[in-house]
Design an enzyme around this catalytic site. Structure first.
Site, mmCIF file in Angstrom:
data_model
loop_
_atom_site.group_PDB
_atom_site.id
_atom_site.type_symbol
_atom_site.label_atom_id
_atom_site.label_comp_id
_atom_site.label_asym_id
_atom_site.label_seq_id
_atom_site.Cartn_x
_atom_site.Cartn_y
_atom_site.Cartn_z
ATOM 1 N N CYS A 130 0.887 -1.164 0.000
ATOM 2 C CA CYS A 130 0.000 0.000 0.000
ATOM 3 C C CYS A 130 0.920 1.207 0.000
ATOM 4 C CB CYS A 130 -0.905 0.002 1.225
ATOM 5 S SG CYS A 130 -1.847 1.538 1.401
ATOM 6 N N CYS A 149 -0.743 4.366 2.246
ATOM 7 C CA CYS A 149 -0.799 4.261 3.719
ATOM 8 C C CYS A 149 -0.267 2.877 4.081
ATOM 9 C CB CYS A 149 -2.185 4.573 4.278
ATOM 10 S SG CYS A 149 -3.606 3.842 3.460
ATOM 11 N N SER A 150 -1.063 2.041 4.711
ATOM 12 C CA SER A 150 -0.543 0.720 5.075
ATOM 13 C C SER A 150 -1.647 -0.318 5.053
ATOM 14 C CB SER A 150 0.099 0.769 6.460
ATOM 15 O OG SER A 150 1.141 1.709 6.482
ATOM 16 N N CYS A 151 -2.515 -0.252 4.047
ATOM 17 C CA CYS A 151 -3.651 -1.167 3.944
ATOM 18 C C CYS A 151 -3.164 -2.621 3.910
ATOM 19 C CB CYS A 151 -4.450 -0.858 2.688
ATOM 20 S SG CYS A 151 -5.115 0.816 2.698
#
Lengths: 103, 200, 115
Positions: free
Chosen positions: B103, B106-108
């Site tokens: 991602c 962000c940090s999905c």
């Protein structure tokens, strides 16, 4: 926004560091921040896209110099104050009180 | 709230306590709900869930077909549902394609099957470089992909959550599902590793 | 009213999909060639810079989802089609990239122009 969060394709964002047998959380405060996410979201004060944008708005140096759960904490504080759920002054006063009690 | 500390709290610890205590006092947050969520994601939800999905797909061709056609429904068959896995897509490694997940914005990450993401997955270093130089990044994980194999990077910019179905290692014919699941690692389901036979 | 522990655990295991049950005609189908719009909004967006202006092929069509750009601004859900767009690594990064490699990125309809 063309912010620092939009990392894809950039150089120079540091070495890849992989921790072996990494725990789910590294600190107790990370647990609390994680656990607060859903209860705060359930208040209906803001949605997930506003939450992400609050992180994006924190500025490049702040974004790069703080950890993932600090990003979350920043977004909670920012949005709850912006939406009038909390006052900046009461957050600051509570921080000062806790600092004094625990120093 | 305990004040029995043998060192001063850091600024971030103070901010977290301030925030939680104010929300609890105002009746907006129940601390027991916070505790329960921590317990769920620290102890109950994690990559062993995803490993069960992968092992089932290796064992059962009909399940694998359902998994690739509708990941959300097939994963829910095994009881794995919820936040950050509402709409799941499983991408299969094949003889000619290796998949890897990131991602960049962000940090999905697919929580119901993989748990919460490791720090490196959330790092600007991984997010920035894996789209630009996937082979270099995979090499840093010890995974060399031959030049004639396609590397396909999936950047989770939406609420779709991706997970890799790795190749079943050779020499595991006749193994039980639980034995197979024990081989499957988190990193293989992100795509920065392969699943290997224990004798390799 | 605060949610209690049972409600919290149930909500976590239920999740909250951003898929929208609304019938909207899709502008694109799997296999279509597209170009990502070169847009630079100051608000929230989920179109990363590295794909803006680049050519791709629709790899998967996911159906209708909430649009994050407006949703983040409290300007409505603006439901629209979401696709996975497949870019060749060479389209994104030039000759240094392996000619076989791809990057697949999810894109909403508002980010996409037909070719």
């Amino acid at each position: 926004m063309n912010g620092i969060h939009d990392t894809g394709g950039m150089h120079g964002l540091g070495p890849l560091v992989v921790e072996q047998d990494e725990p789910v959380f590294h600190h107790e405060w990370e647990r609390r921040v994680f656990g607060l996410f859903l209860p705060i979201a359930a208040m209906g004060t803001f949605n997930l896209d506003e939450f992400r944008h609050a992180i994006e708005r924190m500025g490049a140096s702040g974004y790069l110099n703080t950890s993932y759960y600090e990003h979350w904490l920043h977004a909670f504080e920012t949005l709850l104050v912006e939406k009038g759920v909390l006052q900046q002054t009461e957050l600051a006063a509570r921080c000062a009180q806790i600092a004094q009690e625990t120093h | 709230m305990s004040t029995n500390h043998n060192r001063p709290l850091s600024d971030v610890e103070i901010r977290v306590k301030a925030l939680e205590s104010l929300l609890v006092e105002k009746g907006l947050v129940d601390a027991a709900a916070v505790d329960a969520l921590i317990d769920t994601y620290e102890h109950k939800v994690g990559p062993r869930n995803g490993a069960q999905v992968v092992a089932r797909a290796w064992q059962d061709p009909a399940y694998k077909a359902r998994l690739l056609a509708d990941g959300t429904a097939a994963i829910a068959e095994l009881g794995f549902t919820g936040m950050q896995g509402e709409d799941m897509v499983v991408v299969e490694n094949t003889l000619d394609t290796h998949n890897v997940i990131v991602c960049t914005l962000c940090s999905c990450y697919p929580w119901p099957t993989l748990g919460l993401p490791p720090v490196w997955f959330k790092s600007a270093a991984y997010r920035s470089r894996v789209v630009l130089d996937p082979r270099g990044v995979l090499s840093e994980f010890g995974l060399e992909i031959p030049a004639e194999i396609r590397v396909q990077v999936w950047d989770s910019t939406s609420e779709i959550r991706y997970m890799v179905l790795p190749e079943r290692p050779a020499g595991t014919e006749g193994w039980h599902e639980a034995q197979l699941a024990a081989l499957v690692t988190r990193d293989a389901m992100i795509g920065v590793a392969k699943v290997t036979h224990p004798n390799e | 009213m605060a949610i209690n522990r049972e409600q919290a655990v149930a909500a976590a295991s239920r999740g909250a999909s951003t898929r929208v049950a609304q019938v909207i005609a899709a502008r694109f189908k799997v296999g279509d060639r597209i170009r990502i719009r070169n847009i630079n909004p100051v608000g929230h967006t989920r179109v990363p810079r590295y794909i803006r202006g680049k050519v791709a092929t629709i790899e998967r069509a996911y159906g209708v989802f909430i649009f994050p750009d407006t949703h983040a601004a409290q300007a409505g859900e603006k439901p629209q089609h979401l696709y996975a767009a497949r870019f060749s690594a060479r389209e994104l990064w030039g000759e240094q990239a392996n000619p076989l490699d791809n990057v697949v990125v999810d894109v909403w309809d508002d980010y996409v122009d037909p070719i």
